[in-house]
Design a protein around this motif. Structure first.
Motif, PDB file in Angstrom:
ATOM      1  N   GLN A  76       0.810  -1.218   0.000  1.00 27.78           N
ATOM      2  CA  GLN A  76       0.000   0.000   0.000  1.00 27.78           C
ATOM      3  C   GLN A  76       0.844   1.269   0.000  1.00 27.78           C
ATOM      4  OE1 GLN A  76      -0.513  -2.673   1.834  1.00 27.78           O
ATOM      5  NE2 GLN A  76      -2.679  -3.191   1.946  1.00 27.78           N
ATOM      6  N   ASN A  77       1.988   1.232   0.653  1.00 27.47           N
ATOM      7  CA  ASN A  77       2.907   2.370   0.660  1.00 27.47           C
ATOM      8  C   ASN A  77       4.247   1.927   1.239  1.00 27.47           C
ATOM      9  OD1 ASN A  77       2.720   2.675   3.622  1.00 27.47           O
ATOM     10  ND2 ASN A  77       0.683   3.472   3.207  1.00 27.47           N
ATOM     11  N   PHE A  78       5.226   2.796   1.160  1.00 23.63           N
ATOM     12  CA  PHE A  78       6.547   2.487   1.682  1.00 23.63           C
ATOM     13  C   PHE A  78       6.502   2.137   3.158  1.00 23.63           C
ATOM     14  CE2 PHE A  78       9.950   4.154   4.324  1.00 23.63           C
ATOM     15  CZ  PHE A  78      11.030   3.391   3.887  1.00 23.63           C
ATOM     16  N   SER A  79       5.828   2.950   3.962  1.00 23.91           N
ATOM     17  CA  SER A  79       5.901   2.809   5.417  1.00 23.91           C
ATOM     18  C   SER A  79       5.369   1.470   5.901  1.00 23.91           C
ATOM     19  CB  SER A  79       5.134   3.955   6.094  1.00 23.91           C
ATOM     20  OG  SER A  79       5.729   5.197   5.792  1.00 23.91           O
ATOM     21  N   ILE A  80       4.226   1.037   5.350  1.00 30.69           N
ATOM     22  CA  ILE A  80       3.675  -0.252   5.762  1.00 30.69           C
ATOM     23  C   ILE A  80       4.637  -1.375   5.417  1.00 30.69           C
ATOM     24  CG2 ILE A  80       1.843  -1.931   5.255  1.00 30.69           C
ATOM     25  CD1 ILE A  80      -0.106   0.384   5.063  1.00 30.69           C
ATOM     26  N   ALA A  81       5.175  -1.351   4.207  1.00 30.15           N
ATOM     27  CA  ALA A  81       6.089  -2.411   3.778  1.00 30.15           C
ATOM     28  C   ALA A  81       7.376  -2.394   4.589  1.00 30.15           C
ATOM     29  CB  ALA A  81       6.393  -2.259   2.292  1.00 30.15           C
ATOM     30  N   PHE A  82       7.903  -1.208   4.879  1.00 31.81           N
ATOM     31  CA  PHE A  82       9.164  -1.115   5.602  1.00 31.81           C
ATOM     32  C   PHE A  82       9.016  -1.616   7.030  1.00 31.81           C
ATOM     33  CE2 PHE A  82      12.569   1.590   7.681  1.00 31.81           C
ATOM     34  CZ  PHE A  82      13.614   0.809   7.232  1.00 31.81           C
ATOM     35  N   ASN A  83       7.909  -1.280   7.670  1.00 34.73           N
ATOM     36  CA  ASN A  83       7.663  -1.786   9.020  1.00 34.73           C
ATOM     37  C   ASN A  83       7.528  -3.302   9.025  1.00 34.73           C
ATOM     38  OD1 ASN A  83       7.011   0.357  11.391  1.00 34.73           O
ATOM     39  ND2 ASN A  83       6.611   1.278   9.397  1.00 34.73           N
ATOM     40  N   ALA A  84       6.857  -3.851   8.007  1.00 37.74           N
ATOM     41  CA  ALA A  84       6.737  -5.309   7.903  1.00 37.74           C
ATOM     42  C   ALA A  84       8.099  -5.944   7.665  1.00 37.74           C
ATOM     43  CB  ALA A  84       5.770  -5.677   6.782  1.00 37.74           C
ATOM     44  N   PHE A  85       8.929  -5.298   6.863  1.00 36.30           N
ATOM     45  CA  PHE A  85      10.283  -5.787   6.612  1.00 36.30           C
ATOM     46  C   PHE A  85      11.089  -5.824   7.908  1.00 36.30           C
ATOM     47  CE2 PHE A  85      14.737  -4.562   5.846  1.00 36.30           C
ATOM     48  CZ  PHE A  85      15.168  -5.654   5.096  1.00 36.30           C
ATOM     49  N   VAL A 173      19.428  -1.385   2.060  1.00 38.86           N
ATOM     50  CA  VAL A 173      17.976  -1.230   1.947  1.00 38.86           C
ATOM     51  C   VAL A 173      17.670   0.233   1.657  1.00 38.86           C
ATOM     52  CG1 VAL A 173      15.767  -1.524   3.131  1.00 38.86           C
ATOM     53  CG2 VAL A 173      17.668  -3.109   3.604  1.00 38.86           C
ATOM     54  N   ALA A 174      16.871   0.488   0.621  1.00 37.48           N
ATOM     55  CA  ALA A 174      16.658   1.875   0.188  1.00 37.48           C
ATOM     56  C   ALA A 174      15.186   2.230   0.078  1.00 37.48           C
ATOM     57  CB  ALA A 174      17.341   2.112  -1.157  1.00 37.48           C
ATOM     58  N   ASP A 175      14.899   3.458   0.480  1.00 37.13           N
ATOM     59  CA  ASP A 175      13.608   4.097   0.200  1.00 37.13           C
ATOM     60  C   ASP A 175      13.745   4.808  -1.142  1.00 37.13           C
ATOM     61  OD1 ASP A 175      11.301   5.616   0.057  1.00 37.13           O
ATOM     62  OD2 ASP A 175      11.879   6.992   1.662  1.00 37.13           O
ATOM     63  N   GLY A 176      12.940   4.394  -2.116  1.00 44.02           N
ATOM     64  CA  GLY A 176      13.008   4.989  -3.444  1.00 44.02           C
ATOM     65  C   GLY A 176      11.856   5.915  -3.764  1.00 44.02           C
ATOM     66  N   THR A 177      11.111   6.361  -2.755  1.00 43.52           N
ATOM     67  CA  THR A 177       9.900   7.137  -3.019  1.00 43.52           C
ATOM     68  C   THR A 177      10.185   8.445  -3.746  1.00 43.52           C
ATOM     69  OG1 THR A 177       8.850   6.152  -1.073  1.00 43.52           O
ATOM     70  CG2 THR A 177       7.844   8.149  -1.955  1.00 43.52           C
ATOM     71  N   GLN A 178      11.316   9.088  -3.449  1.00 41.99           N
ATOM     72  CA  GLN A 178      11.681  10.327  -4.145  1.00 41.99           C
ATOM     73  C   GLN A 178      12.561  10.066  -5.366  1.00 41.99           C
ATOM     74  OE1 GLN A 178      10.193  12.973  -3.601  1.00 41.99           O
ATOM     75  NE2 GLN A 178       9.868  13.415  -1.442  1.00 41.99           N
ATOM     76  N   PHE A 179      12.771   8.799  -5.704  1.00 41.83           N
ATOM     77  CA  PHE A 179      13.653   8.438  -6.810  1.00 41.83           C
ATOM     78  C   PHE A 179      12.932   7.702  -7.940  1.00 41.83           C
ATOM     79  CE2 PHE A 179      16.124   4.909  -8.637  1.00 41.83           C
ATOM     80  CZ  PHE A 179      17.079   5.618  -9.352  1.00 41.83           C
ATOM     81  N   GLY A 199       3.966   4.954  -4.564  1.00 40.76           N
ATOM     82  CA  GLY A 199       3.780   5.309  -5.963  1.00 40.76           C
ATOM     83  C   GLY A 199       3.227   6.696  -6.210  1.00 40.76           C
ATOM     84  N   TYR A 200       2.911   7.442  -5.140  1.00 37.88           N
ATOM     85  CA  TYR A 200       2.145   8.677  -5.318  1.00 37.88           C
ATOM     86  C   TYR A 200       2.982   9.893  -5.689  1.00 37.88           C
ATOM     87  CZ  TYR A 200       3.541  10.210  -0.607  1.00 37.88           C
ATOM     88  OH  TYR A 200       4.252  10.604   0.503  1.00 37.88           O
ATOM     89  N   LYS A 201       4.306   9.773  -5.683  1.00 38.06           N
ATOM     90  CA  LYS A 201       5.131  10.926  -6.024  1.00 38.06           C
ATOM     91  C   LYS A 201       5.549  10.855  -7.490  1.00 38.06           C
ATOM     92  CE  LYS A 201       6.703  11.654  -1.263  1.00 38.06           C
ATOM     93  NZ  LYS A 201       6.127  12.958  -0.931  1.00 38.06           N
ATOM     94  N   TRP A 202       6.784  10.496  -7.772  1.00 36.53           N
ATOM     95  CA  TRP A 202       7.330  10.590  -9.128  1.00 36.53           C
ATOM     96  C   TRP A 202       6.778   9.523 -10.069  1.00 36.53           C
ATOM     97  CZ3 TRP A 202      10.241  14.929  -9.693  1.00 36.53           C
ATOM     98  CH2 TRP A 202      10.609  15.559  -8.495  1.00 36.53           C
TER      99      TRP A 202
END
Length: 359
Positions: A76-85, A173-179, A199-202
């Motif tokens: 659903q978004n980065f934060s949910i997946a990252f916390n699950a990771f 491990v990388a956050d790619g939301t701004q990339f 997916g909501y940014k770039w």
């Protein structure tokens, strides 16, 4: 290229806020309308083939980022997946993170009981700072945003690749939301072990969708306390593997993830090489103009390459002039953040500079 027909918001604003939120196109709005109309008309029948639908989205994400389909998860978004990771990792890990990185990156690590955490300084010498810390601290996991959300500092991806070659046992491990969505990217060939992104940014795919890409060997680090527990055998779940159950629990929204697929198709139609070149040109023009006016902090001004996100020194008068001129931006940190995507033009930059120079 003129994008105002596809993106009507460009008729009303100088849109310099993709780092805050990407925009939706007319064609995607039409697709979403047809999607929901079909749901209205068919009810539960509409969901009969949702598994195939979502698998098709997964295939498109994997192809776009040159990842393996079986190691691609729809989230659903980065934060949910990252916390699950993070919840799937053993607490013995030693994390290296960046000072002042995105709170959704640092806080979930800091708030869990991992063995130890250290920080690399985020300045013009970012890559060297990371390397020094890796050599002295010897982390088992390096976690960072590929592009910093406040000032747009972009990590050198060649550095990441060399770092992985030198320290192959360390997970990166990388956050790619701004990339993600700003340039062509080959995940399997990169130095990253895990890439997560909203997916909501770039990516311009609205809210409620994102993705997670992992390399094969990452499986052995995740949810090892569950591997001996039998997986569900119900017919509608028996085809799902352990990590799918962990990262894709429950129902996924075909509207949200269908939008992600449509955005990928649009980006591919434009050509990621064209988008990358356009953004590189805008970044260089903007950085030069902002540096000449003393609007950038030294850590950004002194770096060789940069993203299209900038944090400008400002005051209330400049903020008012920008708002009066219908410029959309975001206050961040000590300044105001502006960002350019492929639908921005050199004329947008010139208009912004005229507003700034009125002082």
């Amino acid at each position: 290229m003129n994008f105002t027909e596809q993106f009507p918001v460009l008729n009303n604003y100088i849109y310099l806020d993709t780092a805050g939120s990407g925009i939706l196109s007319q064609s995607i709005q039409q697709w979403r309308k047809a999607h929901d109309e079909q749901f209205v008309q068919e009810g539960s029948k509409f969901r009969l083939y949702q598994a195939d639908f979502l698998e098709d989205v997964r295939d498109h994400v994997a192809r776009f980022f040159k990842a393996k389909t079986e190691n691609t998860f729809l989230v659903q978004n980065f934060s949910i997946a990252f916390n699950a990771f993070l919840d799937g990792l053993d607490r013995s890990h030693r994390f290296l993170i960046l000072q002042s990185d995105y709170p959704s990156v640092n806080y979930p690590i800091e708030s869990r009981n991992f063995k130890s955490i250290e920080y690399a300084e985020l300045d013009e010498n970012l890559e060297q700072n990371i390397l020094n810390k890796v050599r002295s601290f010897k982390p088992s996991i390096l976690t960072l945003s590929l592009i910093q959300y406040i000032n747009g500092i972009k990590i050198d991806l060649d550095f990441i690749k060399k770092l992985k070659q030198e320290y192959p046992e360390m997970l990166i491990v990388a956050d790619g939301t701004q990339f993600c969505g700003t340039e062509s990217f080959n995940f399997e060939d990169s130095g990253l072990d895990v890439l997560l992104s909203s997916g909501y940014k770039w990516m311009l795919s609205g809210y409620g969708n994102g993705f997670m890409l992992i390399k094969d060997h990452v499986n052995e680090h995740l949810y090892q306390d569950r591997i001996d527990h039998a997986l569900p055998q119900e017919p509608f779940l028996k085809h799902k593997k352990l990590l799918t159950l962990c990262f894709e629990p429950g129902h996924l929204d075909t509207l949200a993830f269908g939008t992600l697929k449509q955005s990928i198709l649009h980006l591919e139609q434009l050509g990621m090489d064209v988008i990358e070149k356009r953004l590189h040109t805008l970044s260089e023009l903007a950085k030069k103009a902002f540096t000449e006016r003393g609007l950038l902090t030294s850590d950004v001004a002194q770096r060789t390459t940069h993203s299209t996100i900038f944090n400008l020194k400002s005051d209330e008068a400049l903020i008012k002039r920008m708002r009066d001129a219908h410029v959309l931006f975001s206050p961040r940190g000590a300044g105001l953040r502006i960002s350019f995507h492929f639908y921005n033009t050199e004329q947008d930059l010139e208009k912004l500079l005229q507003i700034i120079d009125r002082a």
